[in-house]
Write a protein that holds these residues in place. Structure first.
Motif, PDB file in Angstrom:
ATOM      1  N   ARG A  54      29.491  -6.789   7.522  1.00 57.10           N
ATOM      2  CA  ARG A  54      30.934  -7.863   7.134  1.00 57.10           C
ATOM      3  C   ARG A  54      30.283  -8.915   5.960  1.00 57.10           C
ATOM      4  O   ARG A  54      30.953  -8.973   4.897  1.00 57.10           O
TER       5      ARG A  54
ATOM      6  N   PRO B 290      36.917  -8.599   7.629  1.00 53.18           N
ATOM      7  CA  PRO B 290      36.993  -8.106   8.692  1.00 53.18           C
ATOM      8  C   PRO B 290      38.037  -7.060   9.512  1.00 53.18           C
ATOM      9  O   PRO B 290      39.150  -7.098   8.779  1.00 53.18           O
TER      10      PRO B 290
ATOM     11  N   GLU C 190      34.718  -4.493  16.055  1.00 55.02           N
ATOM     12  CA  GLU C 190      34.182  -6.077  15.279  1.00 55.02           C
ATOM     13  C   GLU C 190      35.751  -7.351  15.047  1.00 55.02           C
ATOM     14  O   GLU C 190      35.324  -7.847  15.366  1.00 55.02           O
ATOM     15  N   SER C 191      36.461  -6.180  14.949  1.00 57.52           N
ATOM     16  CA  SER C 191      38.170  -7.016  15.199  1.00 57.52           C
ATOM     17  C   SER C 191      38.282  -8.271  16.278  1.00 57.52           C
ATOM     18  O   SER C 191      39.028  -8.502  16.947  1.00 57.52           O
ATOM     19  N   GLY C 192      37.796  -7.605  17.206  1.00 61.23           N
ATOM     20  CA  GLY C 192      37.353  -7.724  18.969  1.00 61.23           C
ATOM     21  C   GLY C 192      38.915  -6.712  19.731  1.00 61.23           C
ATOM     22  O   GLY C 192      38.984  -6.793  20.646  1.00 61.23           O
TER      23      GLY C 192
ATOM     24  N   ASN D 264      31.104  -1.157  17.761  1.00 58.05           N
ATOM     25  CA  ASN D 264      31.134  -2.552  17.217  1.00 58.05           C
ATOM     26  C   ASN D 264      29.732  -3.181  17.075  1.00 58.05           C
ATOM     27  O   ASN D 264      28.752  -2.588  17.535  1.00 58.05           O
TER      28      ASN D 264
ATOM     29  N   ARG E 280      27.597 -14.371  25.211  1.00 59.29           N
ATOM     30  CA  ARG E 280      28.468 -13.303  24.288  1.00 59.29           C
ATOM     31  C   ARG E 280      28.971 -15.487  23.081  1.00 59.29           C
ATOM     32  O   ARG E 280      29.022 -16.317  23.334  1.00 59.29           O
ATOM     33  N   THR E 281      29.305 -14.643  21.871  1.00 67.52           N
ATOM     34  CA  THR E 281      29.000 -15.617  20.430  1.00 67.52           C
ATOM     35  C   THR E 281      30.399 -15.944  20.022  1.00 67.52           C
ATOM     36  O   THR E 281      31.679 -14.707  19.816  1.00 67.52           O
TER      37      THR E 281
ATOM     38  N   ARG F 217      33.990 -17.020  18.486  1.00 70.02           N
ATOM     39  CA  ARG F 217      34.510 -16.145  17.392  1.00 70.02           C
ATOM     40  C   ARG F 217      34.331 -16.840  16.784  1.00 70.02           C
ATOM     41  O   ARG F 217      34.527 -16.930  15.281  1.00 70.02           O
TER      42      ARG F 217
ATOM     43  N   SER G  92      31.626 -17.079  14.453  1.00 72.68           N
ATOM     44  CA  SER G  92      30.944 -15.669  14.016  1.00 72.68           C
ATOM     45  C   SER G  92      31.841 -15.726  12.080  1.00 72.68           C
ATOM     46  O   SER G  92      31.364 -15.612  11.209  1.00 72.68           O
ATOM     47  N   GLU G  93      32.862 -16.609  12.508  1.00 73.46           N
ATOM     48  CA  GLU G  93      33.613 -17.665  11.139  1.00 73.46           C
ATOM     49  C   GLU G  93      33.584 -18.298  10.559  1.00 73.46           C
ATOM     50  O   GLU G  93      33.113 -18.001   9.307  1.00 73.46           O
TER      51      GLU G  93
ATOM     52  N   GLN H 275      30.596 -16.191   8.615  1.00 73.26           N
ATOM     53  CA  GLN H 275      30.835 -15.404   7.520  1.00 73.26           C
ATOM     54  C   GLN H 275      31.771 -16.320   6.083  1.00 73.26           C
ATOM     55  O   GLN H 275      31.423 -16.129   4.909  1.00 73.26           O
TER      56      GLN H 275
END
Length: 452
Positions: free
Chosen positions: A3, A20, A67-69, A204, A273-274, A276, A279-280, A283
């Protein structure tokens, strides 16, 4: 999928940001007056020490989601021996690195993988092309892997079609990996490790994994002991293509008990869990396309989320690191406070030793810029062997160059010259071209008050 790259001031990393999506992503001069390029010897992977319960959860989340979910409906892998061929215009280093990697896959993960005879078709085609060709096919990617094609010219017209959809696969038969042939040897190798691992195994990435290439922080650049354990489980005889998530989950306990008996009686950690949103935020802070203000706001948001989640692991550390990175120019003291916090959280996270080595480059650079060679030497000391163990030549050369500057500050000029010379051989592998090596040398040398 790579990413984004961990953007260190003192260290060039392997791969550039990737938008992503659902596509897993990650030439030496003819003559030179620099020392010969150095390469690593026998691998020294560190085996993971954690509960098989945790490993089973990691395996499921790595294997049944992109990875996109997007969820993957069934488990897929190659059934039978896996043949690999190289096409395009590969750099000189690729053949050696590919053979070393396939040897590791055979001996550590027990995967039947081999190099196809010249001119023969293969299950996996590794095409070496220019970075510009890769970006034309998939903007911002440094390297990537896709199913059911063999050349990069096939990819663009088939992008986002059923032919290249991982979700439509029921077994793996033919894949293509696209690597840059005009990057440093380490960048090519780093892409090779991640993309080949995803070509044959999980698709993933999970931020919660501290000791894996299956993590978008891009700290690990070669397959780790954890990665090999995941791949060994992936190709265990109890599994086969087409199995559902429930069927795989049912078989994992006996698989992990057999291949990782030491994890049977360890307590489960049950890492969260992380989100989103985190993560965004990361990013935005460290990826492309944002203004300085947007980056800083995103880094602060990532830290706020980490604190609200109650994290005290490498994800909290990474949020501090991002803030430190973005404050370096405007508020060096605040940046150092974040780097020290990152180091403390990394130190408390099993499997995050390599992360600490990255942060050490920032802490040591600051000490050197203040003329404090003693602090820099103490900061650097534990991390040089860690960089070597993890086969990260770019990081190793950076640490050695910093050590040379610290030695100069201590008045140990002869030792500094020896260490600096040693660093250049690793820099040849890590950074590639002569100009890049010299630029790194000048960059670190300029930190010292002795050099003006």
């Amino acid at each position: 999928m790579r990413r984004f790259a961990l953007p260190l001031v003192l260290l060039l990393n392997a791969c550039a940001p990737v938008t992503p999506g659902d596509t897993p992503t990650r030439a030496l001069p003819a003559s030179s007056d620099l020392p010969p390029m150095k390469t690593f010897g026998a691998p020294r992977p560190v085996q993971p020490v954690r509960s098989n319960n945790d490993l089973a959860l990691d395996f499921i989340e790595l294997s049944f989601q992109l990875e996109s979910g997007r969820a993957l409906p069934v488990f897929t892998r190659f059934e039978g021996p896996i043949s690999v061929r190289v096409t395009g215009k590969p750099p000189a280093s690729l053949g050696t690195d590919l053979r070393r990697l396939m040897h590791r896959l055979r001996t550590e993960a027990h995967i039947d993988i081999y190099e196809a005879a010249p001119g023969n078709a293969a299950n996996i085609t590794i095409e070496a092309v220019s970075r510009s060709d890769i970006r034309k096919a998939l903007p911002h990617a440094a390297c990537f892997v896709v199913p059911n094609i063999t050349t990069i010219s096939e990819y663009k017209p088939n992008r986002r079609t059923p032919r290249t959809s991982w979700s439509n696969l029921r077994t793996r038969e033919r894949l293509a990996i696209f690597l840059p042939n005009d990057a440093s040897p380490q960048e090519v190798r780093d892409c090779l490790h991640e993309e080949l691992a995803q070509a044959i195994g999980p698709l993933n990435d999970l931020y919660r994994l501290p000791d894996s290439v299956f993590n978008d922080d891009n700290v690990h650049t070669v397959l780790t002991g954890f990665d090999m354990l995941m791949l060994k489980a992936y190709y265990s005889p109890e599994l086969r293509s087409g199995m559902t998530r429930g069927q795989v989950a049912q078989r994992l306990p006996q698989i992990l008990a057999r291949i990782n008996p030491g994890g049977e009686n360890l307590p489960a950690n049950y890492a969260t869990r992380t989100p989103r949103a985190w993560s965004e935020a990361v990013q935005t802070a460290l990826g492309p396309g944002a203004t300085t203000g947007q980056r800083r706001d995103a880094a602060e948001r990532a830290l706020d989320i980490a604190q609200a989640m109650g994290w005290r692991d490498h994800r909290r550390a990474f949020a501090h690191y991002a803030n430190g990175r973005l404050l370096l120019a405007s508020d060096p003291k605040a940046a150092q406070s974040h780097f020290r916090a990152a180091d403390q959280f990394y130190a408390a996270t099993p499997g995050a030793d390599l992360h600490r080595a990255y942060v050490a480059t920032q802490l040591a650079a600051y000490a050197i810029s203040r003329g404090d060679g003693d602090t820099a030497m103490v900061t650097l000391a534990p991390h040089i062997d860690r960089a070597a163990r993890n086969e990260n030549a770019a990081l190793l050369s950076t640490l050695l160059l910093l050590r040379a500057e610290a030695l100069d500050l201590q008045g140990r000029a002869a030792e500094a010259r020896t260490v600096r010379l040693d660093s250049l051989g690793w820099a040849r592998y890590g950074f590639g071209s002569d100009w890049a090596v010299r630029a790194k040398l000048r960059e670190i040398s300029s930190l010292s008050p002795l050099k003006g």
